[in-house]
Enzyme design. Structure first.
Site, short mmCIF file in Angstrom:
data_model
loop_
_atom_site.label_atom_id
_atom_site.label_comp_id
_atom_site.label_asym_id
_atom_site.label_seq_id
_atom_site.Cartn_x
_atom_site.Cartn_y
_atom_site.Cartn_z
N ARG A 178 10.42 9.33 -7.83
CA ARG A 178 10.53 8.59 -6.62
C ARG A 178 11.57 7.62 -6.36
O ARG A 178 12.49 7.81 -5.31
CB ARG A 178 9.47 8.07 -6.52
CG ARG A 178 8.85 7.81 -5.05
CD ARG A 178 7.48 7.39 -4.92
NE ARG A 178 6.54 8.49 -4.70
CZ ARG A 178 5.19 8.20 -4.58
NH1 ARG A 178 4.88 6.90 -4.41
NH2 ARG A 178 4.42 9.26 -4.10
N HIS B 207 6.66 0.88 -0.60
CA HIS B 207 5.29 1.31 -0.57
C HIS B 207 4.27 0.95 -1.51
O HIS B 207 3.02 1.01 -1.16
CB HIS B 207 5.73 3.05 -0.85
CG HIS B 207 4.50 3.95 -1.17
ND1 HIS B 207 3.77 4.21 0.00
CD2 HIS B 207 3.88 4.58 -1.92
CE1 HIS B 207 3.07 5.14 -0.07
NE2 HIS B 207 3.08 5.43 -1.46
P1 FAD Z 1 -6.01 -1.73 -0.62
O1 FAD Z 1 -6.39 -0.27 -0.47
O2 FAD Z 1 -4.81 -1.88 -0.05
O3 FAD Z 1 -7.17 -2.64 -0.16
C1 FAD Z 1 -6.81 -3.89 -0.28
C2 FAD Z 1 -7.84 -4.69 0.38
O4 FAD Z 1 -7.67 -6.19 0.38
C3 FAD Z 1 -8.01 -4.32 1.78
O5 FAD Z 1 -9.27 -4.33 2.40
C4 FAD Z 1 -7.39 -5.62 2.58
O6 FAD Z 1 -7.73 -5.76 3.89
C5 FAD Z 1 -7.88 -6.69 1.59
N1 FAD Z 1 -7.16 -7.85 1.92
C6 FAD Z 1 -5.84 -8.14 1.53
N2 FAD Z 1 -5.73 -9.53 1.66
C7 FAD Z 1 -6.96 -10.03 1.91
C8 FAD Z 1 -7.37 -11.40 2.10
N3 FAD Z 1 -6.31 -12.53 2.04
N4 FAD Z 1 -8.72 -11.63 2.18
C9 FAD Z 1 -9.44 -10.68 2.14
N5 FAD Z 1 -9.18 -9.43 2.06
C10 FAD Z 1 -7.80 -9.18 1.84
N6 FAD Z 1 -1.75 6.22 -4.07
C11 FAD Z 1 -2.18 7.27 -4.85
O7 FAD Z 1 -2.45 6.97 -6.07
N7 FAD Z 1 -2.05 8.51 -4.10
C12 FAD Z 1 -1.78 8.55 -2.92
O8 FAD Z 1 -1.79 9.70 -2.12
C13 FAD Z 1 -1.29 7.47 -2.18
N8 FAD Z 1 -0.88 7.72 -1.00
C14 FAD Z 1 -0.66 6.44 -0.13
C15 FAD Z 1 -0.28 6.49 1.26
C16 FAD Z 1 -0.14 5.37 2.11
C17 FAD Z 1 0.42 5.35 3.40
C18 FAD Z 1 0.11 4.17 1.44
C19 FAD Z 1 0.06 3.13 2.10
C20 FAD Z 1 -0.24 4.00 -0.02
C21 FAD Z 1 -0.51 5.10 -0.87
N9 FAD Z 1 -0.85 5.22 -2.15
C22 FAD Z 1 -1.15 6.20 -2.74
C23 FAD Z 1 -0.88 3.86 -2.90
C24 FAD Z 1 -2.45 3.58 -2.93
O9 FAD Z 1 -3.22 3.83 -1.67
C25 FAD Z 1 -2.54 2.08 -3.07
O10 FAD Z 1 -2.04 1.70 -4.12
C26 FAD Z 1 -4.09 1.99 -3.49
O11 FAD Z 1 -4.96 2.26 -2.21
C27 FAD Z 1 -4.50 0.33 -3.55
O12 FAD Z 1 -5.84 0.15 -3.47
P2 FAD Z 1 -6.34 -1.31 -3.67
O13 FAD Z 1 -7.61 -1.35 -3.58
O14 FAD Z 1 -5.80 -2.11 -4.62
O15 FAD Z 1 -5.79 -1.84 -2.26
C1 SIN Z 2 1.60 8.14 -3.65
O1 SIN Z 2 1.88 7.02 -3.24
O2 SIN Z 2 1.15 7.99 -4.86
C2 SIN Z 2 1.32 9.46 -3.05
C3 SIN Z 2 2.05 9.09 -1.70
C4 SIN Z 2 2.18 10.53 -1.07
O3 SIN Z 2 1.49 11.16 -0.67
O4 SIN Z 2 3.56 10.86 -1.29
#
Ligand code: FAD
Ligand code: SIN
Length: 542
Positions: free
Chosen positions: A293, A352
């Site tokens: 990437r 990202h």
């Molecule tokens: P998140 O899912 O971001 O959740 C964080 C949570 O914390 C949210 O509920 C937020 O509101 C909350 N929060 C933040 N600050 C506070 C606070 N101060 N107080 C209370 N709550 C708070 N990864 C993959 O492996 N495959 C994919 O296909 C992929 N596609 C993606 C597409 C997009 C558009 C994006 C942005 C990311 C993608 N990623 C993908 C990366 C992946 O989605 C994230 O790394 C992963 O979902 C992170 O999960 P998490 O639970 O750590 O955080």
């Molecule tokens: C990822 O961030 O792991 C996947 C995002 C994408 O679907 O390209």
């Protein structure tokens, strides 16, 4: 704020989970029957990157594949600094965790051979499970939210923003706590414009990423480094902060955040071209569009620097199948009058994913007693300097249960002490009462994209640190959002300045090659930063 000084509504729970993305929801579910309070900054399921995930979740599920192959690919993109034992753990447990999701009710796409597996950049095989084409996150989060709402051990606080961690030493609240045996015991939070506290015997940070510190990002509004900054203020060790992944193909339209055009499009044969039709990635890497990437993102960036515009061309490879196979991207395109079956999709790299984060061990423990982290906010060492596509949902999925098991063990061996008596510090009162920093946040996001974006150099990083001094001085009463963005920006800029080489997601124009002396993690604590200079207590771990 409605609370008079020194009084604050407070509740007590066994475990406080801060953040309700995949990591937070999964951790909360696995903590049963412990009493859990789960904070979601927005409405449950919104403001989480997990819900927006498109490509899917990687795991060696094909009989012709193996966790060992997945491990090799994970390490190959990581710039030589992934923790191999962690990567082996995650790739080994991947298939089991996907089956857990299916057992919970997640419906992944199937083809005539079984689970449908797609291919993404730098994966040597088709290994990515997905749901409803490119709506994987939405499906996974739909099911987990149902399970969380059914769970009697979980109390969900929506629209509740954690502000600072609490420690038993009241005087340390909201401040740097270098005494690591003072346990973390919950957090203050802002809900309905009121500062409250949740006392907890164990606290898990699952607040996701930092994309919102940049002007161009794929991340939701909530992803502004709250957990990272909060943990930093409490004295946590932070790891590999300079490594930020830019997605090559955010759609280049007037929108904040930028809609994503999933990498799976390139996995299905889409080309990257500039406005002259030149398929420029052929000259950059043998894998062309499917190169790691960072390589693809910089390839696009260089084209843009030369005055070109870059596009995804999906017409030949995907064509009329686009709406069915990629409904989410199709909807994004439609919203901006682009028909990807006929038109090129304009693309630009956008922040990202953060490879760095709060340092954790193989059970998700931080260096602070009573504090765990998982998901994107944590740095387990899995990704090293660069993350393999679709490995982050996997990491959250694998680590959330490991964290929950460890928290349960910790609670069963612990003599539960009385809750901390919580007072609001003067600092917290002021901080949370200001919410009008949009302009200065916008300015800082633009500076960050320029100076700690895809390409960095000493002059730019030094400029950014000076600008941060100015912004901090001019904004003594910053809102929590600005405060956390400033802290996160400073930490990343400092560590980017310190790493005088290029590796993975960290590219230095003035040090364009990797240097074996830097083939190691970097570790920092907030107390090590001086405003004006990187002092020599900042360590690159040996
Ligand atoms: P998140 O899912 O971001 O959740 C964080 C949570 O914390 C949210 O509920 C937020 O509101 C909350 N929060 C933040 N600050 C506070 C606070 N101060 N107080 C209370 N709550 C708070 N990864 C993959 O492996 N495959 C994919 O296909 C992929 N596609 C993606 C597409 C997009 C558009 C994006 C942005 C990311 C993608 N990623 C993908 C990366 C992946 O989605 C994230 O790394 C992963 O979902 C992170 O999960 P998490 O639970 O750590 O955080
Ligand atoms: C990822 O961030 O792991 C996947 C995002 C994408 O679907 O390209």
């Amino acid at each position: 704020m409605r609370n008079p000084a020194n009084t604050i509504k407070s509740t007590t729970t066994d475990v406080l989970v801060i953040g309700a993305g995949l990591a937070g929801l999964m951790a909360a579910l696995r903590l049963a029957p412990k009493a859990v309070t789960l904070l979601s900054k927005g409405p449950l399921g919104e403001e989480a990157s997990s819900t927006w995930a498109q490509g899917g979740i990687s795991a060696a599920l094909d009989p012709a594949d193996s966790p060992a192959n997945h491990l090799v690919d994970t390490l190959a993109v990581a710039g030589g600094i992934a923790d191999e034992d962690i990567a082996a753990l995650v790739t080994d447990l991947g298939p089991e965790r996907i089956r857990d999701l299916i057992d919970l009710g997640v419906i992944f796409d199937h083809d005539d051979k079984g689970l449908s597996l797609s291919r993404e950049a730098a994966h040597s095989r088709r290994r990515v499970v997905h749901a409803n084409g490119d709506s994987t996150g939405r499906e996974v989060m739909r099911v987990l939210q149902i399970r969380v709402k059914e769970a009697t051990h979980i109390t969900v606080l929506e629209n509740a923003e954690a502000v600072d961690l609490l420690s038993h030493n009241e005087s340390d609240q909201g401040r740097h706590n270098s005494v690591q045996n003072i346990p973390i015991c919950g957090a203050t939070l802002l809900k309905d414009n009121e500062l409250q506290a949740v006392n907890a015997h164990a606290t898990i940070i699952a607040t996701g990423g930092i994309g919102q510190i940049y002007s161009a990002t794929t991340n939701p509004f909530a992803a502004c480094g709250d957990g990272l900054a909060m943990a930093a203020r409490a004295g946590a060790r932070l790891k590999d902060l300079e490594f930020v992944q830019f997605h090559p193909t955010s759609i280049d339209v007037e929108a904040t955040p930028r809609p994503l055009a999933t990498e799976a499009l390139r996995g299905d044969g889409a080309w990257l071209v500039n406005e002259t039709g030149n398929r420029f990635m052929l000259d950059e890497h043998p894998l062309a569009e499917l190169a790691p990437r960072d390589v693809v993102a910089r390839g696009i960036w260089q084209q843009i620097q030369k005055g070109h515009r870059c596009y995804l061309d999906c017409r030949r490879s995907i064509g009329d199948a686009f709406p069915k196979h990629f409904p989410t991207v199709y909807a994004h395109c439609e919203n901006h009058d682009i028909d990807p079956t006929k038109d090129l999709i304009p693309v630009v790299p956008a922040a990202h994913y953060h490879m760095g984060g709060i340092e954790t061990d193989n059970r998700g423990r931080t260096n602070l007693n009573g504090l765990w982290a998982c998901g994107e906010a944590a740095c387990t060492g899995l990704h090293g300097a660069n993350r393999l596509a679709s490995n982050s949902l996997l990491e959250a999925l694998v680590f959330a249960p490991l964290v929950s098991n460890d928290v349960c063990d910790f609670l069963s061996n612990k003599t539960i002490s009385a809750s901390a008596k919580v007072k609001t510090s003067e600092q917290s009162q002021t901080l949370t009462s200001v919410v009008k920093d949009q302009d200065v946040i916008g300015e800082l996001q633009t500076l960050n994209y320029r100076y700690i974006g895809l390409c960095r150099d000493e002059a730019g990083l030094t400029t950014l640190l000076k600008e941060l001094d100015r912004i901090e001085t001019n904004n003594p009463h910053a809102s929590t959002r600005l405060r956390n963005i400033m802290t996160t920006s400073r930490l990343i800029a400092t560590m980017a300045l310190e790493r005088k080489e290029s590796r993975g997601g960290h590219y230095r124009l003035d040090y364009p090659n990797s240097d074996p002396r830097y083939q190691r993690h970097s570790i920092v604590e907030l107390s090590h930063l001086k405003k004006d200079i990187v002092n020599d207590t900042i360590k690159l771990a040996s």
